[in-house]
Motif scaffolding. Structure first.
Motif, short mmCIF file in Angstrom:
data_model
loop_
_atom_site.label_atom_id
_atom_site.label_comp_id
_atom_site.label_asym_id
_atom_site.label_seq_id
_atom_site.Cartn_x
_atom_site.Cartn_y
_atom_site.Cartn_z
N ASP A 257 82.28 -26.69 15.08
CA ASP A 257 81.10 -27.61 15.25
C ASP A 257 80.61 -26.86 16.62
O ASP A 257 79.84 -27.31 17.32
CB ASP A 257 81.96 -28.90 15.82
N ALA A 258 80.62 -25.61 16.82
CA ALA A 258 79.86 -24.83 17.95
C ALA A 258 78.48 -24.95 18.09
O ALA A 258 78.08 -24.80 19.00
CB ALA A 258 80.49 -23.27 17.75
N HIS A 259 77.74 -24.84 16.90
CA HIS A 259 76.42 -25.02 16.82
C HIS A 259 75.94 -26.36 16.36
O HIS A 259 74.54 -26.50 16.50
CB HIS A 259 75.93 -23.92 15.81
N VAL A 260 76.97 -27.28 16.05
CA VAL A 260 76.42 -28.75 15.70
C VAL A 260 75.83 -29.26 16.91
O VAL A 260 76.49 -29.51 18.03
CB VAL A 260 77.42 -29.52 14.89
N GLY A 261 74.48 -29.80 16.82
CA GLY A 261 73.96 -30.53 17.60
C GLY A 261 73.32 -29.55 18.86
O GLY A 261 72.74 -30.29 19.82
N SER A 262 73.74 -28.37 18.74
CA SER A 262 72.78 -27.43 19.79
C SER A 262 71.45 -27.18 19.45
O SER A 262 70.98 -27.92 18.58
CB SER A 262 73.73 -26.01 19.80
N THR A 263 70.52 -26.38 20.19
CA THR A 263 69.31 -26.16 19.96
C THR A 263 69.09 -24.77 19.51
O THR A 263 70.00 -23.93 19.53
CB THR A 263 68.29 -26.54 21.11
N GLY A 264 67.87 -24.74 18.72
CA GLY A 264 67.64 -23.23 18.37
C GLY A 264 67.71 -23.22 17.05
O GLY A 264 68.14 -23.84 16.23
N THR A 265 67.74 -21.76 16.58
CA THR A 265 67.61 -21.35 15.19
C THR A 265 68.90 -21.45 14.45
O THR A 265 69.16 -21.51 13.32
CB THR A 265 66.88 -20.16 14.82
N HIS A 266 69.98 -21.25 15.29
CA HIS A 266 71.30 -21.37 14.93
C HIS A 266 71.93 -22.73 14.63
O HIS A 266 73.13 -22.94 14.30
CB HIS A 266 72.11 -20.40 15.54
N ARG A 267 71.28 -23.67 14.85
CA ARG A 267 71.78 -25.12 14.84
C ARG A 267 72.21 -25.59 13.41
O ARG A 267 71.11 -25.70 12.60
CB ARG A 267 71.16 -26.05 15.70
#
Length: 98
Positions: free
Chosen positions: A69-79
């Motif tokens: 879940d490191a990129h879930v809910g984050s912003t940017g192209t890797h979300r």
């Protein structure tokens, strides 16, 4: 590029859903203990897939459809939208879940 975007691009490149590719991989004897280099070579030779997309597929082959879940809910192209990857193809998803 998000993990799901890599798998979607892999589908566009190969004409096969990630689940279909998993089935092919298993038919060829690939599984969680296979070497990444062998899977990368197969996808390169049969489909012209680059290393990054092949490694995204290898991650699914090795670890299943759940991701960190490191990129879930984050912003940017890797979300990514979810920790669960969609393996049945772009067409199988509801329009608002992409």
């Amino acid at each position: 590029m998000s993990y799901q975007a890599y798998l979607d691009a892999l589908e566009a490149k190969t004409g096969r859903t990630p689940r279909e590719l998993l089935d092919q991989a298993h038919e060829r004897g690939f599984g969680p203990t296979s070497r990444a280099a062998d899977v990368v070579a197969w996808l390169r030779d049969d489909y012209g897939v680059g290393r990054g997309h092949a490694m995204a597929f290898y991650g699914v082959l090795k670890n299943g459809s759940s991701i960190s879940d490191a990129h879930v809910g984050s912003t940017g192209t890797h979300r990514d939208a979810s920790t669960e990857l969609h393996l049945d193809g772009v067409a199988a998803r509801e329009p608002n879940s992409r």
